[in-house]
Design a protein around this motif. Structure first.
Motif, PDB file in Angstrom:
ATOM      1  N   GLY A 266       0.757  -1.091   0.121  1.00 54.62           N
ATOM      2  CA  GLY A 266      -0.296  -0.216   0.387  1.00 54.62           C
ATOM      3  C   GLY A 266       0.765   1.037  -0.020  1.00 54.62           C
ATOM      4  N   PHE A 267       1.802   1.250  -0.280  1.00 54.32           N
ATOM      5  CA  PHE A 267       3.024   2.297  -0.194  1.00 54.32           C
ATOM      6  C   PHE A 267       3.681   1.989  -1.654  1.00 54.32           C
ATOM      7  N   GLY A 268       4.694   3.130  -2.063  1.00 55.01           N
ATOM      8  CA  GLY A 268       5.343   2.943  -3.305  1.00 55.01           C
ATOM      9  C   GLY A 268       4.501   3.563  -4.244  1.00 55.01           C
ATOM     10  N   HIS A 269       4.859   3.679  -5.598  1.00 56.85           N
ATOM     11  CA  HIS A 269       4.074   3.958  -6.856  1.00 56.85           C
ATOM     12  C   HIS A 269       4.583   4.038  -7.486  1.00 56.85           C
ATOM     13  N   ARG A 270       5.116   3.821  -8.994  1.00 57.90           N
ATOM     14  CA  ARG A 270       5.312   3.835 -10.122  1.00 57.90           C
ATOM     15  C   ARG A 270       5.706   5.270 -10.814  1.00 57.90           C
ATOM     16  N   LEU A 346     -13.653  -5.272  -5.549  1.00 52.13           N
ATOM     17  CA  LEU A 346     -14.318  -3.888  -6.100  1.00 52.13           C
ATOM     18  C   LEU A 346     -13.311  -2.855  -6.887  1.00 52.13           C
ATOM     19  N   PHE A 347     -11.612  -3.362  -6.376  1.00 54.51           N
ATOM     20  CA  PHE A 347     -11.083  -2.797  -7.611  1.00 54.51           C
ATOM     21  C   PHE A 347     -11.586  -2.095  -8.971  1.00 54.51           C
ATOM     22  N   ALA A 348     -11.527  -4.125  -9.755  1.00 53.08           N
ATOM     23  CA  ALA A 348     -12.074  -3.844 -10.862  1.00 53.08           C
ATOM     24  C   ALA A 348     -13.122  -3.119 -11.001  1.00 53.08           C
TER      25      ALA A 348
HETATM   26  C1  SDX Z   1      -1.646   0.051  -7.763  1.00 54.23           C
HETATM   27  O1  SDX Z   1       1.040   2.447 -11.825  1.00 54.23           O
HETATM   28  C2  SDX Z   1      -0.884   2.281 -11.038  1.00 54.23           C
HETATM   29  O2  SDX Z   1      -0.958   3.636 -11.325  1.00 54.23           O
HETATM   30  C3  SDX Z   1      -0.905   1.415 -10.119  1.00 54.23           C
HETATM   31  C4  SDX Z   1      -2.069   1.859  -9.469  1.00 54.23           C
HETATM   32  C5  SDX Z   1      -3.558   2.310 -10.735  1.00 54.23           C
HETATM   33  O3  SDX Z   1      -4.472   2.976  -9.623  1.00 54.23           O
HETATM   34  O4  SDX Z   1      -3.468   1.306 -11.334  1.00 54.23           O
HETATM   35  O5  SDX Z   1      -1.936   2.572  -8.735  1.00 54.23           O
HETATM   36  C6  SDX Z   1      -2.640   0.949  -8.665  1.00 54.23           C
HETATM   37  O6  SDX Z   1      -0.592  -0.804  -7.838  1.00 54.23           O
HETATM   38  C7  SDX Z   1      -0.547   1.207  -6.635  1.00 54.23           C
HETATM   39  C8  SDX Z   1       0.770   0.319  -6.311  1.00 54.23           C
HETATM   40  C9  SDX Z   1       0.211  -1.066  -5.610  1.00 54.23           C
HETATM   41  N1  SDX Z   1       1.138  -1.905  -5.094  1.00 54.23           N
HETATM   42  C10 SDX Z   1       1.593  -2.035  -3.928  1.00 54.23           C
HETATM   43  O7  SDX Z   1       0.847  -1.114  -3.167  1.00 54.23           O
HETATM   44  C11 SDX Z   1       3.187  -2.565  -3.370  1.00 54.23           C
HETATM   45  C12 SDX Z   1       3.648  -2.260  -2.707  1.00 54.23           C
HETATM   46  N2  SDX Z   1       4.829  -1.059  -3.432  1.00 54.23           N
HETATM   47  C13 SDX Z   1       5.943  -1.720  -4.328  1.00 54.23           C
HETATM   48  O8  SDX Z   1       5.510  -3.147  -4.837  1.00 54.23           O
HETATM   49  C14 SDX Z   1       5.949  -0.267  -5.144  1.00 54.23           C
HETATM   50  O9  SDX Z   1       6.331   0.284  -4.363  1.00 54.23           O
HETATM   51  C15 SDX Z   1       5.282  -0.791  -6.539  1.00 54.23           C
HETATM   52  C16 SDX Z   1       5.435  -2.060  -7.272  1.00 54.23           C
HETATM   53  C17 SDX Z   1       4.161   0.157  -6.645  1.00 54.23           C
HETATM   54  C18 SDX Z   1       6.470   0.565  -7.445  1.00 54.23           C
HETATM   55  O10 SDX Z   1       7.464   0.098  -7.740  1.00 54.23           O
HETATM   56  P1  SDX Z   1       8.563   0.556  -7.922  1.00 54.23           P
HETATM   57  O11 SDX Z   1       8.297   2.544  -8.262  1.00 54.23           O
HETATM   58  O12 SDX Z   1       9.268  -0.595  -9.117  1.00 54.23           O
HETATM   59  O13 SDX Z   1       9.319   1.420  -6.874  1.00 54.23           O
HETATM   60  P2  SDX Z   1      10.594   0.063  -6.848  1.00 54.23           P
HETATM   61  O14 SDX Z   1      10.838  -1.242  -7.211  1.00 54.23           O
HETATM   62  O15 SDX Z   1      12.198   0.798  -8.036  1.00 54.23           O
HETATM   63  O16 SDX Z   1      11.679   1.051  -5.453  1.00 54.23           O
HETATM   64  C19 SDX Z   1      11.858   1.327  -5.258  1.00 54.23           C
HETATM   65  C20 SDX Z   1      12.892   1.718  -3.842  1.00 54.23           C
HETATM   66  C21 SDX Z   1      13.679  -0.313  -4.247  1.00 54.23           C
HETATM   67  O17 SDX Z   1      14.839  -0.131  -2.804  1.00 54.23           O
HETATM   68  P3  SDX Z   1      15.813  -0.116  -2.768  1.00 54.23           P
HETATM   69  O18 SDX Z   1      16.508  -1.408  -4.021  1.00 54.23           O
HETATM   70  O19 SDX Z   1      16.157   0.816  -3.775  1.00 54.23           O
HETATM   71  O20 SDX Z   1      16.879  -0.344  -1.921  1.00 54.23           O
HETATM   72  O21 SDX Z   1      12.224   1.909  -3.496  1.00 54.23           O
HETATM   73  C22 SDX Z   1      12.081   0.172  -2.164  1.00 54.23           C
HETATM   74  C23 SDX Z   1      12.343  -1.061  -3.309  1.00 54.23           C
HETATM   75  O22 SDX Z   1      12.831  -1.838  -2.265  1.00 54.23           O
HETATM   76  N3  SDX Z   1      10.233  -0.001  -2.509  1.00 54.23           N
HETATM   77  C24 SDX Z   1       9.981  -0.534  -1.327  1.00 54.23           C
HETATM   78  C25 SDX Z   1       8.254  -0.661  -1.468  1.00 54.23           C
HETATM   79  N4  SDX Z   1       8.172   0.181  -3.275  1.00 54.23           N
HETATM   80  C26 SDX Z   1       9.617   0.414  -3.421  1.00 54.23           C
HETATM   81  N5  SDX Z   1      10.415  -0.875  -0.122  1.00 54.23           N
HETATM   82  C27 SDX Z   1       9.347  -1.739   1.091  1.00 54.23           C
HETATM   83  N6  SDX Z   1       7.655  -1.112   0.679  1.00 54.23           N
HETATM   84  C28 SDX Z   1       6.952  -0.645  -0.348  1.00 54.23           C
HETATM   85  N7  SDX Z   1       5.935  -0.676  -0.389  1.00 54.23           N
END
Ligand code: SDX
Length: 388
Positions: A266-270, A346-348
């Motif tokens: 639930g944290f982080g985003h592309r 629900l998201f879908a």
């Molecule tokens: C959705 O794209 C969209 O618009 C999607 C969405 C939509 O409306 O369609 O917004 C919906 O999918 C939201 C995202 C839901 N997913 C999650 O919450 C899963 C947890 N999040 C992560 O898996 C991650 O943040 C992503 C997949 C969402 C994004 O990945 P990124 O941008 O490719 O980030 P990254 O993997 O390159 O990470 C960069 C750094 C890394 O650390 P280092 O290797 O530099 O040490 O940040 C870290 C990652 O390990 N990191 C996290 C993290 N997300 C990234 N560390 C801990 N927890 C996390 N959630």
């Protein structure tokens, strides 16, 4: 240049495209559907009005919305034979698997010639009307309960709530607080530019595959825990912290140490490298809905403590990791009575109008070509088979 791996390139799995539907500014935390800010739509619109806006590009007139709503009402029934599909699936099947299978199967009942605007309009109505009914079948199947028939005297969201929580045994009273909150949550999920599932729908649609197959592919992409499946994973994470008694601080340390690949779901985003504007709106809803429902869920307190801890921790701040749309939604869905395995369904349902709009954008643009993401070859240079 050989010897490098795909991970040495920061753009693996990307492809670029142009679209007029949704605008995101990841640094400023801005999200607009056809130019309208998400905050305004969430506060003053309805899900079906937003669906029309995304698909047709302008807000509907009063008559257009009334006709659209009525046409959807008249298509909420699903062909009786399609129910047999659920009979063939195990009761423990994940609702997202059931949903993608059933939506794909919808296409076997309806011809939807991609080059016929009327057929595409009718398919749009059928998808918006039938997906909530099919979603409720997946829910009822997992409960071992009889499927209900839609009640077209109810609104779109009220009908969906009754299909999920009503039973054959007694009348069901829709809670207006839940109905309004769910309508707002569906608006927040309605589109999000070129996320993984929408790009999937566009790529499949670009081959002139029918809209039902394209949406089914999008559902499959959304299922993944890094994408839409995250809302279910967040609740598992919160419940795990509660049950283990390890506390938020210890959990956060495990995330920072990347123990067993654990992530703060639930944290982080592309794209958002700032607070996801939807997360802010969902968090407000969570407080309001739980208060109005008289529900106190300790998982919400854990979520808030997690957020606070992460926002004050340089590990997350330096990586620009903020709550995304999935962080708080599960707590609300749980308070509404949905089991965690229904959260991504629900998201879908929320994302459906966006997928349809994006599919139509690909298929109504005469200049549109079949999709083919770029590749940078980093494999072996030319070499010859050894003499044999
Ligand atoms: C959705 O794209 C969209 O618009 C999607 C969405 C939509 O409306 O369609 O917004 C919906 O999918 C939201 C995202 C839901 N997913 C999650 O919450 C899963 C947890 N999040 C992560 O898996 C991650 O943040 C992503 C997949 C969402 C994004 O990945 P990124 O941008 O490719 O980030 P990254 O993997 O390159 O990470 C960069 C750094 C890394 O650390 P280092 O290797 O530099 O040490 O940040 C870290 C990652 O390990 N990191 C996290 C993290 N997300 C990234 N560390 C801990 N927890 C996390 N959630």
């Amino acid at each position: 240049q050989t010897g490098l791996t795909t991970l040495d390139y920061g753009f693996v799995n990307t492809a670029s495209t142009a679209s007029a539907i949704t605008y995101i500014d990841g640094d400023e935390g801005i999200l607009r559907y056809r130019g309208y800010p998400i905050e305004q739509l969430a506060a003053g619109s309805s899900f079906l009005e937003v669906a029309w806006l995304l698909v047709y590009g302008e807000l509907p007139t009063v008559d257009e919305l009334a006709d659209f709503t009525e046409r959807i009402r008249r298509h909420t029934l699903v062909h009786e034979d399609l129910k047999q599909l659920f009979g063939a699936l195990p009761y423990h099947a994940h609702p997202m698997s059931m949903l993608s299978s059933a939506v794909g199967a919808l296409g076997t009942y309806y011809e939807a010639d991609v080059d016929d605007p009327e057929a595409v309009d009718l398919a749009t109505i059928r998808l918006l009307a039938k997906m909530p009914t099919i979603a409720s079948y997946a829910h009822k199947k997992s409960l071992g309960q009889a499927f209900l028939y839609p009640d077209n005297s109810l609104s779109y969201v009220e009908n969906f709530l009754r299909l999920n929580f009503g039973t054959m045994a007694e009348p069901y009273e829709v809670n207006p607080v839940v109905a309004r909150a769910l309508d707002r949550l569906l608006i927040l999920h309605a589109d999000h530019e070129q996320n993984a599932s929408t790009s999937t729908v566009r790529l499949v649609g670009s081959t002139k595959a029918n809209i039902f197959s394209s949406i089914s592919a999008g559902i499959s992409a959304l299922y993944g825990p890094l994408h839409g499946g995250a809302n279910e994973a967040v609740l598992e994470m919160l419940a795990g912290i509660q049950e283990s008694g390890e506390g938020v601080k210890k959990f956060v340390e495990r995330v920072k140490n990347k123990e067993d690949g654990v992530k703060l779901m639930g944290f982080g985003h592309r794209v958002y490298k700032n607070y996801d504007p939807r997360a802010k709106l969902v968090k407000e809803s969570a407080d309001a809905v739980l208060t109005e429902l008289g529900v106190h869920d300790p998982l919400l307190d854990i979520a808030k403590e997690l957020e606070q801890t992460a926002l004050e921790d340089d590990y997350f701040v330096s990586r620009k990791l903020y709550p995304n749309v999935d962080f708080y939604t599960g707590v609300i869905y749980k308070a509404m009575g949905f089991p965690p395995r229904m959260f991504t369904v629900l998201f879908a349902i929320g994302r459906l109008p966006g997928w349809i709009a994006q599919w139509r954008e690909v298929n109504t643009d005469p200049a549109s070509k079949i999709g083919r993401p770029q590749q940078l070859y980093v494999g072996a240079a030319k070499r010859d088979l050894p003499a044999r």
